[in-house]
Design a protein around this motif. Sequence first.
Motif, PDB file in Angstrom:
ATOM      1  N   LYS A 245      41.324 -31.352  62.360  1.00 36.89           N
ATOM      2  CA  LYS A 245      41.323 -32.126  61.190  1.00 36.89           C
ATOM      3  C   LYS A 245      39.869 -32.624  60.893  1.00 36.89           C
ATOM      4  O   LYS A 245      39.522 -33.372  61.964  1.00 36.89           O
ATOM      5  CB  LYS A 245      42.417 -33.004  61.072  1.00 36.89           C
ATOM      6  N   ALA A 246      39.215 -32.387  59.762  1.00 38.41           N
ATOM      7  CA  ALA A 246      37.845 -33.011  59.525  1.00 38.41           C
ATOM      8  C   ALA A 246      37.983 -34.347  58.654  1.00 38.41           C
ATOM      9  O   ALA A 246      37.333 -35.170  58.891  1.00 38.41           O
ATOM     10  CB  ALA A 246      36.832 -32.135  59.057  1.00 38.41           C
TER      11      ALA A 246
ATOM     12  N   VAL B 113      31.913 -25.226  49.581  1.00 40.01           N
ATOM     13  CA  VAL B 113      32.723 -26.360  50.407  1.00 40.01           C
ATOM     14  C   VAL B 113      31.755 -27.316  50.829  1.00 40.01           C
ATOM     15  O   VAL B 113      30.583 -26.515  51.471  1.00 40.01           O
ATOM     16  CB  VAL B 113      33.588 -25.890  51.430  1.00 40.01           C
ATOM     17  N   PRO B 114      31.698 -28.594  50.744  1.00 40.71           N
ATOM     18  CA  PRO B 114      30.589 -29.573  51.487  1.00 40.71           C
ATOM     19  C   PRO B 114      30.328 -28.957  52.985  1.00 40.71           C
ATOM     20  O   PRO B 114      31.643 -28.967  53.697  1.00 40.71           O
ATOM     21  CB  PRO B 114      31.164 -30.875  51.571  1.00 40.71           C
ATOM     22  N   ILE B 115      29.198 -28.570  53.788  1.00 36.11           N
ATOM     23  CA  ILE B 115      28.958 -28.243  54.730  1.00 36.11           C
ATOM     24  C   ILE B 115      28.431 -29.640  55.416  1.00 36.11           C
ATOM     25  O   ILE B 115      27.599 -30.131  55.325  1.00 36.11           O
ATOM     26  CB  ILE B 115      27.979 -27.234  54.974  1.00 36.11           C
ATOM     27  N   ILE B 116      29.149 -29.864  56.742  1.00 34.44           N
ATOM     28  CA  ILE B 116      28.802 -31.057  57.480  1.00 34.44           C
ATOM     29  C   ILE B 116      28.077 -31.122  58.717  1.00 34.44           C
ATOM     30  O   ILE B 116      27.634 -31.946  59.351  1.00 34.44           O
ATOM     31  CB  ILE B 116      30.009 -31.956  57.768  1.00 34.44           C
TER      32      ILE B 116
ATOM     33  N   SER C  22      23.583 -28.303  53.500  1.00 37.46           N
ATOM     34  CA  SER C  22      23.753 -29.403  52.730  1.00 37.46           C
ATOM     35  C   SER C  22      25.425 -29.794  52.256  1.00 37.46           C
ATOM     36  O   SER C  22      26.122 -28.758  52.327  1.00 37.46           O
ATOM     37  CB  SER C  22      22.949 -29.340  51.615  1.00 37.46           C
ATOM     38  N   LEU C  23      25.469 -31.035  52.044  1.00 43.79           N
ATOM     39  CA  LEU C  23      26.841 -31.313  51.489  1.00 43.79           C
ATOM     40  C   LEU C  23      26.965 -30.772  49.989  1.00 43.79           C
ATOM     41  O   LEU C  23      28.168 -30.664  49.628  1.00 43.79           O
ATOM     42  CB  LEU C  23      27.149 -32.902  51.325  1.00 43.79           C
ATOM     43  N   ASP C  24      26.105 -30.029  49.374  1.00 46.46           N
ATOM     44  CA  ASP C  24      26.161 -29.477  48.202  1.00 46.46           C
ATOM     45  C   ASP C  24      26.862 -27.916  48.417  1.00 46.46           C
ATOM     46  O   ASP C  24      27.135 -27.343  47.512  1.00 46.46           O
ATOM     47  CB  ASP C  24      24.951 -29.260  47.441  1.00 46.46           C
ATOM     48  N   GLY C  25      27.225 -27.611  49.791  1.00 44.28           N
ATOM     49  CA  GLY C  25      27.809 -26.485  50.032  1.00 44.28           C
ATOM     50  C   GLY C  25      27.037 -25.182  50.074  1.00 44.28           C
ATOM     51  O   GLY C  25      27.641 -23.947  50.078  1.00 44.28           O
ATOM     52  N   CYS C  26      25.857 -25.421  50.334  1.00 42.11           N
ATOM     53  CA  CYS C  26      24.882 -24.300  50.368  1.00 42.11           C
ATOM     54  C   CYS C  26      24.153 -24.379  51.654  1.00 42.11           C
ATOM     55  O   CYS C  26      23.846 -25.485  52.245  1.00 42.11           O
ATOM     56  CB  CYS C  26      23.765 -24.399  49.323  1.00 42.11           C
ATOM     57  N   VAL C  27      23.933 -23.010  52.008  1.00 44.20           N
ATOM     58  CA  VAL C  27      22.916 -23.013  53.510  1.00 44.20           C
ATOM     59  C   VAL C  27      21.807 -22.388  52.858  1.00 44.20           C
ATOM     60  O   VAL C  27      21.687 -21.297  52.138  1.00 44.20           O
ATOM     61  CB  VAL C  27      23.499 -22.066  54.528  1.00 44.20           C
ATOM     62  N   ARG C  28      20.690 -22.835  53.071  1.00 42.01           N
ATOM     63  CA  ARG C  28      19.345 -22.461  52.639  1.00 42.01           C
ATOM     64  C   ARG C  28      18.251 -22.014  53.803  1.00 42.01           C
ATOM     65  O   ARG C  28      18.302 -22.697  54.729  1.00 42.01           O
ATOM     66  CB  ARG C  28      18.512 -23.519  51.888  1.00 42.01           C
ATOM     67  N   TYR C  29      17.760 -20.746  53.461  1.00 39.53           N
ATOM     68  CA  TYR C  29      16.903 -20.171  54.624  1.00 39.53           C
ATOM     69  C   TYR C  29      15.627 -20.069  53.944  1.00 39.53           C
ATOM     70  O   TYR C  29      15.264 -19.429  52.896  1.00 39.53           O
ATOM     71  CB  TYR C  29      17.313 -18.564  54.752  1.00 39.53           C
ATOM     72  N   TYR C  30      14.828 -20.627  54.884  1.00 40.21           N
ATOM     73  CA  TYR C  30      13.328 -20.760  54.404  1.00 40.21           C
ATOM     74  C   TYR C  30      12.644 -19.907  55.302  1.00 40.21           C
ATOM     75  O   TYR C  30      12.383 -20.083  56.521  1.00 40.21           O
ATOM     76  CB  TYR C  30      12.694 -22.164  54.692  1.00 40.21           C
TER      77      TYR C  30
ATOM     78  N   GLN D 173      33.992 -29.300  55.098  1.00 39.00           N
ATOM     79  CA  GLN D 173      34.854 -30.700  55.076  1.00 39.00           C
ATOM     80  C   GLN D 173      36.283 -30.476  54.664  1.00 39.00           C
ATOM     81  O   GLN D 173      37.362 -31.223  54.674  1.00 39.00           O
ATOM     82  CB  GLN D 173      34.335 -31.502  53.725  1.00 39.00           C
ATOM     83  N   ASP D 174      36.511 -29.177  54.518  1.00 39.66           N
ATOM     84  CA  ASP D 174      38.234 -28.595  54.217  1.00 39.66           C
ATOM     85  C   ASP D 174      38.840 -28.375  55.416  1.00 39.66           C
ATOM     86  O   ASP D 174      39.504 -27.606  55.508  1.00 39.66           O
ATOM     87  CB  ASP D 174      38.153 -27.541  53.249  1.00 39.66           C
TER      88      ASP D 174
END
Length: 307
Positions: free
Chosen positions: A226-227, A185-188, A163-171, A204-205
């Motif tokens: 460059k992103a 950092v926002p994950i794109i 997510s752009l909230d900077g987290c990877v969630r594992y369900y 995003q960095d």
Amino acid sequence: MPNTFEKFHCLKVIDCKQGAVRAVRYNVDGAYCLTCGSDKKIKLWNHKTGLLLKTYGGHADEVTDVAGSCDSSNILSSSLDKSIIYWDVSAGRPIRRLRGHAGGVKCVCFNEDSSIAISGGRDNAVFCWDIRTRRLEPVQMMREAKDCISSVVSNDHMIIASSLDGCVRYYDIRAGEMIFDKVNVPIIYMKMTGDEQCLLVACQDSTVRLLDSESGNLLSEYKGHKAEDYHIECGIMANDTHILSGSSEGDAIIWDLLEGKVLQKLEISKTGGVVHSLDTHPKLNEVLFARRRDVYVFSTETSDDIV
């Protein structure tokens, strides 16, 4: 055995004639590829010859992502029209249209046996859909993210969302629990390595990060592209030894996974333009890149080697 790196070069450029190409994806065995367009259509290609095989029209807005099923008989597409469409590949028509997201749908994937469709949206939600029944509602809804879902992947027991909230969630489907890793950092974009031990996240960095799937530890970082504010995808070659990323400057970068050093900078276009989408072949040393309205086929083979 020493890991010798063979240089990639461009074999073919395909003008997709569907406005801007939003995403390019291989089918399960890499024999064909799919492109999503800003013209609301999906196209199926023989990328070796550049032959257009079929066009799929049914969305009311830009198509953002597409995924092929494990037997290549169906495809799944997502769109800014807030819907997901499950298609019959050979007939070229929609089988099911799935609605439930409150905003545009950004990403889709199948589970391992292609019985469940998984979607992530601008409404910060991940939905699971049973596509083998006539049920129109999602069978599961995960709403833990605080920002747009940028990508979803799955294996036999896990659904993973970035997510752009900077987290990877594992369900964890078996245990019925969720754990998350915070990158801050926002994950794109996100891809899983072939051995499923690691996750590659494009941030995003202008940094691509390699995370341990089990512990969440940061294993390596890859820089040189460059992103900026673009949605630029990353990838891993089939042998799990090389990392790739597009760039906002008309090129793409290949790194050594272990050493983190740049092995090759691919000039996709002399006139610049954002190389935003890519996909690596499931078996061969071959990559697809999307830039503006074109798809570029890069390989370590020469055109003479390809039958």
